[in-house]
Structures are given as C-alpha cells and as structure tokens.
Motif scaffolding. Structure first.
Motif, PDB file in Angstrom:
ATOM      1  N   ALA A   1       0.843  -1.187   0.000  1.00  0.00           N
ATOM      2  CA  ALA A   1       0.000   0.000   0.000  1.00  0.00           C
ATOM      3  C   ALA A   1       0.881   1.241   0.000  1.00  0.00           C
ATOM      4  CB  ALA A   1      -0.924   0.028   1.215  1.00  0.00           C
ATOM      5  N   LEU A   2       0.426   2.264  -0.714  1.00  0.00           N
ATOM      6  CA  LEU A   2       1.076   3.569  -0.631  1.00  0.00           C
ATOM      7  C   LEU A   2       0.560   4.285   0.607  1.00  0.00           C
ATOM      8  CD1 LEU A   2       0.927   4.914  -4.315  1.00  0.00           C
ATOM      9  CD2 LEU A   2       2.901   3.915  -3.133  1.00  0.00           C
ATOM     10  N   VAL A   3       1.437   5.069   1.229  1.00  0.00           N
ATOM     11  CA  VAL A   3       1.082   5.839   2.418  1.00  0.00           C
ATOM     12  C   VAL A   3       1.310   7.313   2.122  1.00  0.00           C
ATOM     13  CG1 VAL A   3       1.387   6.113   4.903  1.00  0.00           C
ATOM     14  CG2 VAL A   3       1.970   3.932   3.812  1.00  0.00           C
ATOM     15  N   LEU A   4       0.304   8.129   2.382  1.00  0.00           N
ATOM     16  CA  LEU A   4       0.428   9.575   2.237  1.00  0.00           C
ATOM     17  C   LEU A   4       0.753  10.169   3.600  1.00  0.00           C
ATOM     18  CD1 LEU A   4       0.044  12.176   0.522  1.00  0.00           C
ATOM     19  CD2 LEU A   4      -2.384  12.092   1.151  1.00  0.00           C
ATOM     20  N   PHE A   5       1.781  11.028   3.628  1.00  0.00           N
ATOM     21  CA  PHE A   5       2.215  11.663   4.867  1.00  0.00           C
ATOM     22  C   PHE A   5       2.063  13.175   4.752  1.00  0.00           C
ATOM     23  CE2 PHE A   5       4.632   7.707   4.766  1.00  0.00           C
ATOM     24  CZ  PHE A   5       4.581   7.260   6.086  1.00  0.00           C
ATOM     25  N   ARG A   6       1.791  13.798   5.921  1.00  0.00           N
ATOM     26  CA  ARG A   6       1.636  15.240   5.987  1.00  0.00           C
ATOM     27  C   ARG A   6       2.315  15.775   7.241  1.00  0.00           C
ATOM     28  NH1 ARG A   6      -3.107  17.101   7.776  1.00  0.00           N
ATOM     29  NH2 ARG A   6      -2.681  15.786   9.570  1.00  0.00           N
ATOM     30  N   ASP A   7       2.902  16.970   7.116  1.00  0.00           N
ATOM     31  CA  ASP A   7       3.487  17.638   8.277  1.00  0.00           C
ATOM     32  C   ASP A   7       3.078  19.098   8.244  1.00  0.00           C
ATOM     33  OD1 ASP A   7       5.097  18.171  10.555  1.00  0.00           O
ATOM     34  OD2 ASP A   7       6.701  18.893   9.255  1.00  0.00           O
ATOM     35  N   LEU A   8       2.726  19.628   9.399  1.00  0.00           N
ATOM     36  CA  LEU A   8       2.370  21.041   9.526  1.00  0.00           C
ATOM     37  C   LEU A   8       3.599  21.829   9.949  1.00  0.00           C
ATOM     38  CD1 LEU A   8       0.309  23.385   9.772  1.00  0.00           C
ATOM     39  CD2 LEU A   8      -0.103  22.627  12.123  1.00  0.00           C
ATOM     40  N   VAL A   9       3.919  22.881   9.181  1.00  0.00           N
ATOM     41  CA  VAL A   9       5.066  23.743   9.480  1.00  0.00           C
ATOM     42  C   VAL A   9       4.523  25.116   9.852  1.00  0.00           C
ATOM     43  CG1 VAL A   9       7.201  24.752   8.612  1.00  0.00           C
ATOM     44  CG2 VAL A   9       6.492  22.473   7.837  1.00  0.00           C
ATOM     45  N   PHE A  10       4.731  25.531  11.081  1.00  0.00           N
ATOM     46  CA  PHE A  10       4.219  26.822  11.522  1.00  0.00           C
ATOM     47  C   PHE A  10       4.962  27.950  10.833  1.00  0.00           C
ATOM     48  CE2 PHE A  10       3.105  24.163  15.277  1.00  0.00           C
ATOM     49  CZ  PHE A  10       1.735  24.312  15.161  1.00  0.00           C
ATOM     50  N   GLY A  11       4.219  28.977  10.468  1.00  0.00           N
ATOM     51  CA  GLY A  11       4.804  30.126   9.800  1.00  0.00           C
ATOM     52  C   GLY A  11       3.741  31.154   9.508  1.00  0.00           C
ATOM     53  N   LEU A  12       4.039  32.089   8.619  1.00  0.00           N
ATOM     54  CA  LEU A  12       3.121  33.151   8.239  1.00  0.00           C
ATOM     55  C   LEU A  12       2.852  33.084   6.744  1.00  0.00           C
ATOM     56  CD1 LEU A  12       4.799  36.067  10.238  1.00  0.00           C
ATOM     57  CD2 LEU A  12       2.693  34.902  10.825  1.00  0.00           C
TER      58      LEU A  12
END
Length: 330
Positions: free
Chosen positions: A234-245
């Motif tokens: 299976a393919l896995v989709l990953f996400r990361d939140l980067v704080f900024g403006l």
C-alpha cells in the motif's frame, strides 16, 4: 484534519493573511448553482522520486462550506469520490478526461451536527465498488456504505478504542485479499515515527478479527491516507504542519508491504518521495489510485480546513511503479 492544537498557532498568525498563491489560470466566476469548477494550475513538469506531476487543479465552488475533503477513492467506473470531514461527499470525473463535466454530485449530506458522526477521514471500496467503507477519527469507528453512500453498518473496534479522539484512524484501506489496515495519526512519541495500527482479516463491520501492529513512518510526518496497490502493498500519504506566516504543509509518499512485516508486528515504510517547491503545496489528506491505458496515476486532494489561506487542490501524478523497488530515499 490537522489537529486543532497544532493549528491554533497558525490560526492566530494567519487570520488576516490572504490565500497562499501558486501560478494559475484565472479562476472561473462564481456559479450560483452548486457546481464545482476545476481551475487548472499552470506548473512546469516536475518529478519527485517515481512520481511525475502531470496536472493540477483548484476546486472552486461558491458555497461557504465547500471544502474539507480529507478522503478520496477511485471507483471502478472511473469516478473519483471525495469525502469531507463535514459530512458530505462528492463525485466527479477525471477533469482532464472530461473537462466539460465540472459538476459534482453531492451525496449523503449530513443532517446531524454531532462532529463524531461526520468526521470522515478515509474511504476505501471493494473491487466492484458496490460496498464502500469510511474511517471516522473523532469516534474511532468504521462505517460501511452502499455505493450510494447509505449507511449499512458501523463498528467501533475495541483495538482502536484508545486512539486519539482527533487523531485516530486517518489512514485506512482495503487490500485486494479482503484485509483492512487502519493507522492512527497520532505518534507514540512526540515528533516520532511510530504509530499504532490494526490489521483486520476481513470486513471490520462484519466482525473481522483485529491484530494490533506498529507502523513505522517518517519522523515529523503523520500518516493521513492509504491506498492498496496490489498484494500486501500500500502507498502511504504523509503530511506535516510547518508553523509560519501563514502555516504551510510538507507532503511525502511512502510504500509498505504487510506481507513482509516483522514477527513482532512492525511495518516499516520505504520513502518514495518528499514533495518540494515544484509541486503545489497544501494540506493533502486524500489519495486514490487509477490504472488504465494511460498508465498508473496517484491522485491527491487537499483539505482546506475551511480556512481562507488554504485551497482545495487536486493533483494527478504519474507513478513509475518499478522505481519503488529501488533503495528507499531518506
């Protein structure tokens, strides 16, 4: 959906900012009818690992509550179905094949205000598309639907009972042999790579037996969707939140093979690609796979969280499947 605690800073610093921009064609004028328009994004060809960005669109609709799409599944007839964490789903044809379609069929509009009942995060289906399953993270439940998205059963598996209330089964898929895999979004350790997972030997709603596993992903990223690609892979989709403006997001895609899981129940990810600035960036949470005479394609849809500085984007990526067997790139 991104956890509220992780979004709080982004909301405070970005509340007065306009939407993030990407070179794009002019957006169509607002249509008073409940139709979705696909505004083609103009971007140069880009390759990331075994994936090539072929086309990208922004989905536009005049409804104030349009967006929040965190699930995507490809049905056998070629339809792509997106599910929102606000209680609705929509069907559309591939916009490059049927550009005049542009109209979405809204289905299963939620009449209940209870967030636990509508927080859909993943969709998967059987081979003929007659049965569809959805994973809900607020309630840590799995719901079975007909092809018309009518509910036909629900279960809250005991093996998922202590998963995060807003970071539960965000990644979920049905494998070709009828097994189901669910992965908890929340990490076992802060900013770590290890997550709890459950493998069901059959339809969870029908009583499929659950086996607890440990999923090892990418440090700093969270698994937000899965799509079966054949066998136990299976393919896995990953996400990361980067704080900024304003806040921004990082995206990566990996691959796993359940049939090669270690004896201790540990599933490890081979990283296939990390997106860079050549790919339009946003909060991609839904992933689907299509195979036809034009090749194998991975489709991604972004969840705009109903925030003015985010967009609902749709990407079409060509996948050179042979390359995932090469050494994983970190």
């Amino acid at each position: 959906m991104v956890r509220r605690a992780r979004l709080l800073l982004g909301l405070l610093v970005a509340g007065t900012l306009g939407a993030a921009t990407w070179l794009r064609s002019d957006l169509p004028a607002a249509d008073p009818k409940p139709a979705v328009r696909f505004a083609r994004l103009i971007s140069p060809p880009a390759k990331v690992g075994p994936f090539t960005l072929e086309k990208a669109w922004q989905l536009v609709n005049p409804r104030k509550n349009f967006g929040g799409y965190s699930a995507l599944v490809a049905l056998p007839d070629g339809t792509l179905r997106a599910g929102s964490d606000g209680g609705s789903s929509l069907d559309f044809q591939q916009p490059d094949i049927d550009p005049g379609n542009g109209r979405v069929r809204w289905m299963a509009k939620a009449e209940m205000a209870d967030k636990q009942s509508v927080d859909l995060e993943a969709l998967t289906s059987d081979a003929d598309g007659r049965t569809i399953w959805g994973a809900y993270e607020m309630s840590n439940s799995i719901v079975r639907f007909t092809t018309d998205m009518e509910r036909r059963g629900e279960i809250r598996p005991a093996a998922m009972a202590d998963w995060g209330s807003n970071s539960g089964p965000e990644a979920f898929t049905r494998l070709a042999d009828g097994r189901f895999l669910a992965i908890e979004e929340r990490e076992l350790e802060w900013d770590g790579a290890r997550h709890r997972a459950v493998l069901f030997d059959g339809d969870p709603v029908a009583g499929g037996k659950a086996r607890k596993l440990t999923f090892v992903g990418i440090a700093g990223y969270r698994p937000v969707d899965l799509v079966a690609v054949g066998g136990g892979r299976a393919l896995v989709l990953f996400r990361d939140l980067v704080f900024g403006l304003p806040p921004r997001f990082r995206t990566a895609i990996g691959i796993i093979d359940l049939d090669s899981a270690k004896d201790g129940g540990e599933i490890r990810t081979s990283v296939l690609a990390r997106f860079d600035g050549r790919i339009p960036q946003d909060n991609y949470e839904g992933m689907a796979l299509t195979r036809d005479s034009q090749g194998t394609h991975v489709w991604l849809i972004s969840d705009d969280n109903l925030m003015h500085y985010q967009r609902t984007l749709l990407l079409k990526l060509r996948w050179n499947e042979g390359r995932e067997r090469q050494k994983a790139r970190e």
